[in-house]
Scaffold this motif. Sequence first.
Motif, PDB file in Angstrom:
ATOM      1  N   PHE A   3       0.839  -1.192   0.000  1.00 40.62           N
ATOM      2  CA  PHE A   3       0.000   0.000   0.000  1.00 40.62           C
ATOM      3  C   PHE A   3       0.874   1.243   0.000  1.00 40.62           C
ATOM      4  CE2 PHE A   3      -2.329  -3.442   1.871  1.00 40.62           C
ATOM      5  CZ  PHE A   3      -3.585  -3.323   1.312  1.00 40.62           C
ATOM      6  N   ARG A   4       0.512   2.218  -0.793  1.00 39.94           N
ATOM      7  CA  ARG A   4       1.235   3.487  -0.768  1.00 39.94           C
ATOM      8  C   ARG A   4       0.357   4.582  -1.351  1.00 39.94           C
ATOM      9  NH1 ARG A   4       2.715   4.802  -5.810  1.00 39.94           N
ATOM     10  NH2 ARG A   4       3.200   3.165  -7.306  1.00 39.94           N
ATOM     11  N   PHE A   5       0.793   5.820  -1.139  1.00 46.26           N
ATOM     12  CA  PHE A   5       0.057   6.946  -1.681  1.00 46.26           C
ATOM     13  C   PHE A   5       0.333   7.087  -3.179  1.00 46.26           C
ATOM     14  CE2 PHE A   5       0.776   8.326   2.808  1.00 46.26           C
ATOM     15  CZ  PHE A   5      -0.542   8.153   3.217  1.00 46.26           C
ATOM     16  N   GLU A   6      -0.631   7.668  -3.860  1.00 48.24           N
ATOM     17  CA  GLU A   6      -0.493   7.956  -5.294  1.00 48.24           C
ATOM     18  C   GLU A   6       0.700   8.866  -5.562  1.00 48.24           C
ATOM     19  OE1 GLU A   6      -4.106   9.624  -7.281  1.00 48.24           O
ATOM     20  OE2 GLU A   6      -2.817  11.337  -7.712  1.00 48.24           O
ATOM     21  N   ASP A  10       1.315   7.392 -11.407  1.00 46.94           N
ATOM     22  CA  ASP A  10       0.267   6.367 -11.233  1.00 46.94           C
ATOM     23  C   ASP A  10      -1.050   6.766 -11.884  1.00 46.94           C
ATOM     24  OD1 ASP A  10       1.856   4.837  -9.466  1.00 46.94           O
ATOM     25  OD2 ASP A  10       1.175   6.005  -7.724  1.00 46.94           O
ATOM     26  N   MET A  49      -4.864   6.428  -2.317  1.00 43.13           N
ATOM     27  CA  MET A  49      -3.970   5.321  -1.948  1.00 43.13           C
ATOM     28  C   MET A  49      -4.168   4.146  -2.886  1.00 43.13           C
ATOM     29  SD  MET A  49      -3.853   3.193   1.581  1.00 43.13           S
ATOM     30  CE  MET A  49      -2.978   4.432   2.493  1.00 43.13           C
ATOM     31  N   TYR A  51      -3.002  -0.065  -3.894  1.00 38.46           N
ATOM     32  CA  TYR A  51      -2.365  -1.325  -3.527  1.00 38.46           C
ATOM     33  C   TYR A  51      -1.764  -1.889  -4.802  1.00 38.46           C
ATOM     34  CZ  TYR A  51      -1.476  -6.116  -2.254  1.00 38.46           C
ATOM     35  OH  TYR A  51      -0.850  -7.321  -2.040  1.00 38.46           O
ATOM     36  N   GLU A  52      -0.488  -2.250  -4.746  1.00 39.94           N
ATOM     37  CA  GLU A  52       0.157  -2.788  -5.955  1.00 39.94           C
ATOM     38  C   GLU A  52       0.895  -4.081  -5.664  1.00 39.94           C
ATOM     39  OE1 GLU A  52       3.196  -0.223  -7.577  1.00 39.94           O
ATOM     40  OE2 GLU A  52       4.189  -0.012  -5.654  1.00 39.94           O
ATOM     41  N   ARG A  99      -7.273   1.115   6.143  1.00 40.91           N
ATOM     42  CA  ARG A  99      -6.193   2.125   6.169  1.00 40.91           C
ATOM     43  C   ARG A  99      -6.747   3.547   6.162  1.00 40.91           C
ATOM     44  NH1 ARG A  99      -3.679  -2.242   5.010  1.00 40.91           N
ATOM     45  NH2 ARG A  99      -1.468  -2.455   5.445  1.00 40.91           N
TER      46      ARG A  99
END
Length: 165
Positions: A3-6, A10, A49, A51-52, A99
């Motif tokens: 998980f991370r912020f845009e 992206d 956010m 998920y990749e 999250r």
Amino acid sequence: MGFRFEIPTDIPEISKLVETAFLDLEISQNNEHRILDALRDANALSLSMIYEENGEILGHVALSPVKISSGDGSCFGLGPIAVKREERHRGIGSALVIRCLEMLRTSNASACFLVGNPDFYSHHGFVADSRYTLPGVPPEFFMVHTFRDDLPAGEVSFHPAFFVE
Ligand SMILES: CC(C)(COP(=O)(O)OP(=O)(O)OC[C@H]1O[C@@H](n2cnc3c(N)ncnc32)[C@H](O)[C@@H]1OP(=O)(O)O)[C@@H](O)C(=O)NCCC(=O)NCCS
């Protein structure tokens, strides 16, 4: 991976994911990817956010500010949220919701509102609460997760970006 912020690069992939995810949803006007663009343009994307896995974006969620007629300044709307069709039922959507709620709680938000399917969101502490209304939306689909007990009742309005064609 995870998980991370845009980040700006992206955006095209998020847009495609969101557009595709809502395609067969009857209640959708298939404008969710344009809502995201409009929120970005208005600087109103409070959280975006992803998920990749292996460099591919499989899920995405957004938060944006909402107004409540009682005047409380710290309410947010969750959505759109989307998970790639072939990757659903793995818990990605739930993890994105969890999250968001964690972040709102730690930033002292008052409440998180959304329009959605109670079968999914009731697992995450969202309830339909008649003290809060969203004009034009059946009450059972307008749900709230409050972070304080004393949030005054009121009519809620999402950001104008949600009315993009
Ligand atoms: C809604 C969406 C984001 C869910 O993503 P997901 O990754 O499949 O979600 P999860 O795997 O976390 O949860 C899926 C299932 O587990 C259930 N579930 C979730 N959390 C749960 C919990 N804590 N306990 C028990 N069941 C749970 C959900 O009700 C759902 O069940 P269903 O598919 O039989 O209705 C995805 O289906 C999607 O992109 N849909 C198209 C776009 C959309 O509808 N967005 C939401 C608009 S409101």
